[in-house]
Design a protein around this motif. Structure first.
Motif, PDB file in Angstrom:
ATOM      1  N   ASP A  46       1.065  -1.257   0.246  1.00 55.87           N
ATOM      2  CA  ASP A  46       0.094  -0.271  -0.081  1.00 55.87           C
ATOM      3  C   ASP A  46       1.072   1.487  -0.116  1.00 55.87           C
ATOM      4  O   ASP A  46       1.417   1.631   0.793  1.00 55.87           O
ATOM      5  CB  ASP A  46      -1.108   0.214   1.170  1.00 55.87           C
ATOM      6  CG  ASP A  46      -2.182   1.100   1.533  1.00 55.87           C
ATOM      7  OD1 ASP A  46      -1.638   1.540   0.469  1.00 55.87           O
ATOM      8  OD2 ASP A  46      -2.078   1.402   2.070  1.00 55.87           O
ATOM      9  N   ASN A  47       0.466   2.101  -1.268  1.00 59.63           N
ATOM     10  CA  ASN A  47       1.838   3.293  -1.374  1.00 59.63           C
ATOM     11  C   ASN A  47       3.128   2.958  -1.261  1.00 59.63           C
ATOM     12  O   ASN A  47       4.479   3.795  -0.082  1.00 59.63           O
ATOM     13  CB  ASN A  47       1.641   4.034   0.203  1.00 59.63           C
ATOM     14  CG  ASN A  47       0.965   5.458  -1.008  1.00 59.63           C
ATOM     15  OD1 ASN A  47       1.540   5.725  -2.041  1.00 59.63           O
ATOM     16  ND2 ASN A  47       1.292   6.441  -0.120  1.00 59.63           N
ATOM     17  N   GLU A  48       3.464   1.486  -1.543  1.00 58.65           N
ATOM     18  CA  GLU A  48       5.264   1.639  -1.594  1.00 58.65           C
ATOM     19  C   GLU A  48       5.594   0.977  -0.109  1.00 58.65           C
ATOM     20  O   GLU A  48       7.080   0.617  -0.291  1.00 58.65           O
ATOM     21  CB  GLU A  48       5.898   2.855  -1.579  1.00 58.65           C
ATOM     22  CG  GLU A  48       5.571   3.237  -2.945  1.00 58.65           C
ATOM     23  CD  GLU A  48       6.898   3.746  -3.644  1.00 58.65           C
ATOM     24  OE1 GLU A  48       8.263   4.182  -2.829  1.00 58.65           O
ATOM     25  OE2 GLU A  48       6.159   4.558  -4.569  1.00 58.65           O
ATOM     26  N   LYS A  49       4.334   0.896   0.859  1.00 57.16           N
ATOM     27  CA  LYS A  49       4.915  -0.296   2.090  1.00 57.16           C
ATOM     28  C   LYS A  49       4.233  -1.758   1.842  1.00 57.16           C
ATOM     29  O   LYS A  49       3.032  -1.265   2.083  1.00 57.16           O
ATOM     30  CB  LYS A  49       4.822   0.955   3.138  1.00 57.16           C
ATOM     31  CG  LYS A  49       4.058   0.551   4.699  1.00 57.16           C
ATOM     32  CD  LYS A  49       3.602   1.208   5.904  1.00 57.16           C
ATOM     33  CE  LYS A  49       3.501   0.351   7.130  1.00 57.16           C
ATOM     34  NZ  LYS A  49       3.066   1.492   8.261  1.00 57.16           N
ATOM     35  N   ILE A  50       5.187  -2.354   2.396  1.00 54.70           N
ATOM     36  CA  ILE A  50       4.634  -3.543   2.454  1.00 54.70           C
ATOM     37  C   ILE A  50       3.782  -3.499   3.775  1.00 54.70           C
ATOM     38  O   ILE A  50       3.900  -3.476   5.264  1.00 54.70           O
ATOM     39  CB  ILE A  50       5.869  -5.307   2.366  1.00 54.70           C
ATOM     40  CG1 ILE A  50       6.184  -4.324   1.510  1.00 54.70           C
ATOM     41  CG2 ILE A  50       5.361  -6.267   2.452  1.00 54.70           C
ATOM     42  CD1 ILE A  50       7.620  -5.744   1.302  1.00 54.70           C
ATOM     43  N   ILE A  51       2.747  -4.556   3.830  1.00 54.21           N
ATOM     44  CA  ILE A  51       1.616  -3.966   5.167  1.00 54.21           C
ATOM     45  C   ILE A  51       1.029  -5.351   4.719  1.00 54.21           C
ATOM     46  O   ILE A  51       0.504  -5.903   5.980  1.00 54.21           O
ATOM     47  CB  ILE A  51       0.503  -3.380   4.410  1.00 54.21           C
ATOM     48  CG1 ILE A  51      -0.466  -3.417   3.085  1.00 54.21           C
ATOM     49  CG2 ILE A  51       0.600  -2.052   4.799  1.00 54.21           C
ATOM     50  CD1 ILE A  51      -1.541  -5.020   3.378  1.00 54.21           C
ATOM     51  N   GLY A  52       1.893  -6.853   4.569  1.00 54.02           N
ATOM     52  CA  GLY A  52       1.248  -8.061   4.963  1.00 54.02           C
ATOM     53  C   GLY A  52       1.853  -8.726   3.516  1.00 54.02           C
ATOM     54  O   GLY A  52       2.493  -8.626   2.665  1.00 54.02           O
ATOM     55  N   PHE A  53       1.978 -10.089   3.668  1.00 53.79           N
ATOM     56  CA  PHE A  53       2.948 -11.373   3.325  1.00 53.79           C
ATOM     57  C   PHE A  53       2.266 -12.822   3.326  1.00 53.79           C
ATOM     58  O   PHE A  53       1.842 -12.827   4.124  1.00 53.79           O
ATOM     59  CB  PHE A  53       4.148 -11.449   3.061  1.00 53.79           C
ATOM     60  CG  PHE A  53       4.730 -11.616   4.584  1.00 53.79           C
ATOM     61  CD1 PHE A  53       4.995 -13.541   4.614  1.00 53.79           C
ATOM     62  CD2 PHE A  53       4.479 -11.265   5.466  1.00 53.79           C
ATOM     63  CE1 PHE A  53       4.723 -14.232   5.691  1.00 53.79           C
ATOM     64  CE2 PHE A  53       4.964 -12.184   6.889  1.00 53.79           C
ATOM     65  CZ  PHE A  53       5.195 -13.942   6.992  1.00 53.79           C
ATOM     66  N   SER A  54       1.894 -13.694   2.073  1.00 54.72           N
ATOM     67  CA  SER A  54       1.632 -14.896   2.171  1.00 54.72           C
ATOM     68  C   SER A  54       3.067 -15.727   1.443  1.00 54.72           C
ATOM     69  O   SER A  54       3.847 -15.370   0.469  1.00 54.72           O
ATOM     70  CB  SER A  54       0.947 -15.206   1.365  1.00 54.72           C
ATOM     71  OG  SER A  54       0.768 -15.103  -0.035  1.00 54.72           O
ATOM     72  N   MET A  55       2.939 -16.878   2.773  1.00 56.98           N
ATOM     73  CA  MET A  55       4.156 -18.057   1.631  1.00 56.98           C
ATOM     74  C   MET A  55       3.874 -19.685   1.778  1.00 56.98           C
ATOM     75  O   MET A  55       2.831 -19.234   2.950  1.00 56.98           O
ATOM     76  CB  MET A  55       5.419 -17.792   3.038  1.00 56.98           C
ATOM     77  CG  MET A  55       6.349 -18.233   2.549  1.00 56.98           C
ATOM     78  SD  MET A  55       7.903 -17.956   3.316  1.00 56.98           S
ATOM     79  CE  MET A  55       8.641 -16.199   2.699  1.00 56.98           C
ATOM     80  N   ILE A  56       4.191 -20.131   0.836  1.00 51.34           N
ATOM     81  CA  ILE A  56       4.284 -21.742   0.791  1.00 51.34           C
ATOM     82  C   ILE A  56       5.497 -21.795   0.889  1.00 51.34           C
ATOM     83  O   ILE A  56       6.787 -21.496   0.688  1.00 51.34           O
ATOM     84  CB  ILE A  56       3.895 -21.455  -0.198  1.00 51.34           C
ATOM     85  CG1 ILE A  56       4.149 -21.470  -1.795  1.00 51.34           C
ATOM     86  CG2 ILE A  56       1.357 -21.183  -0.705  1.00 51.34           C
ATOM     87  CD1 ILE A  56       3.662 -21.602  -3.107  1.00 51.34           C
ATOM     88  N   LEU A  57       5.418 -23.627   0.908  1.00 53.50           N
ATOM     89  CA  LEU A  57       5.697 -24.766   0.790  1.00 53.50           C
ATOM     90  C   LEU A  57       5.596 -25.192  -0.278  1.00 53.50           C
ATOM     91  O   LEU A  57       4.250 -26.502  -0.083  1.00 53.50           O
ATOM     92  CB  LEU A  57       6.197 -25.422   1.971  1.00 53.50           C
ATOM     93  CG  LEU A  57       6.594 -24.785   2.862  1.00 53.50           C
ATOM     94  CD1 LEU A  57       6.332 -25.478   4.859  1.00 53.50           C
ATOM     95  CD2 LEU A  57       8.271 -24.109   3.712  1.00 53.50           C
ATOM     96  N   GLN A  58       6.258 -25.039  -1.050  1.00 54.31           N
ATOM     97  CA  GLN A  58       5.169 -25.425  -2.543  1.00 54.31           C
ATOM     98  C   GLN A  58       5.566 -26.931  -2.596  1.00 54.31           C
ATOM     99  O   GLN A  58       4.409 -27.991  -3.167  1.00 54.31           O
ATOM    100  CB  GLN A  58       6.110 -24.920  -3.817  1.00 54.31           C
ATOM    101  CG  GLN A  58       5.456 -25.503  -5.398  1.00 54.31           C
ATOM    102  CD  GLN A  58       6.688 -24.813  -6.255  1.00 54.31           C
ATOM    103  OE1 GLN A  58       7.178 -23.952  -5.782  1.00 54.31           O
ATOM    104  NE2 GLN A  58       6.316 -25.433  -7.234  1.00 54.31           N
TER     105      GLN A  58
END
Length: 148
Positions: free
Chosen positions: A58-70
């Motif tokens: 959001d507006n160049e700020k990382i506000i969340g993430f998701s990650m997987i173990l493929q």
């Protein structure tokens, strides 16, 4: 507010850890993660090897993430800064992770606290086939939707 989802870059790893340590429910400190073997260098290596993480910006700020173990077919993490909850970022992050997982697996899974807000969130997104892991945690699964 325009929240965009994009693949995570190695340069995002510090911000990913900032998001992870900002959450209230299921909070872990950097030290606790380090003791679990989750370090910035481990996450950076994962990002370099496979498409395995996405960030909400959001507006160049990382506000969340998701990650997987493929390889395992696992949604490993999905976190959003508390001030951005209930704005759609979490749903978009999980959808990005699911899309990649379903390229390799018909059934995918995650583990979470059975009484958490996260468990309710995942159930709302169609995760089910609930199985108890222990007195606190459950495993949820999601099947790829058939295209007719």
């Amino acid at each position: 507010m325009g929240i965009n989802i994009r693949p995570a870059l190695v340069t995002d790893v510090g911000s990913i850890f900032d998001v992870r340590t900002s959450v209230i429910e299921n909070h872990l400190s950097r030290e606790e993660m380090r003791r679990m073997g989750i370090t910035e260098s481990v996450v950076a290596d994962m990002i370099l090897k496979n498409p395995c993480a996405w960030v909400a910006v959001d507006n160049e700020k990382i506000i969340g993430f998701s990650m997987i173990l493929q390889d395992e077919g696992c949604l490993f993490a999905a976190f959003v800064r508390p001030e951005y909850e209930n704005k759609g970022a979490g749903r978009k992050l999980v959808m990005a992770a699911e899309q990649e997982l379903f390229k390799h697996h018909v059934v995918v899974w995650l583990e979470t606290d059975k009484n958490s807000r996260a468990a309710k969130f995942y159930r709302h997104l169609g995760w089910g086939n609930e199985a108890a892991i222990n007195d606190v945690d459950i495993r949820l699964e999601k099947k790829e939707k058939s295209i007719l």
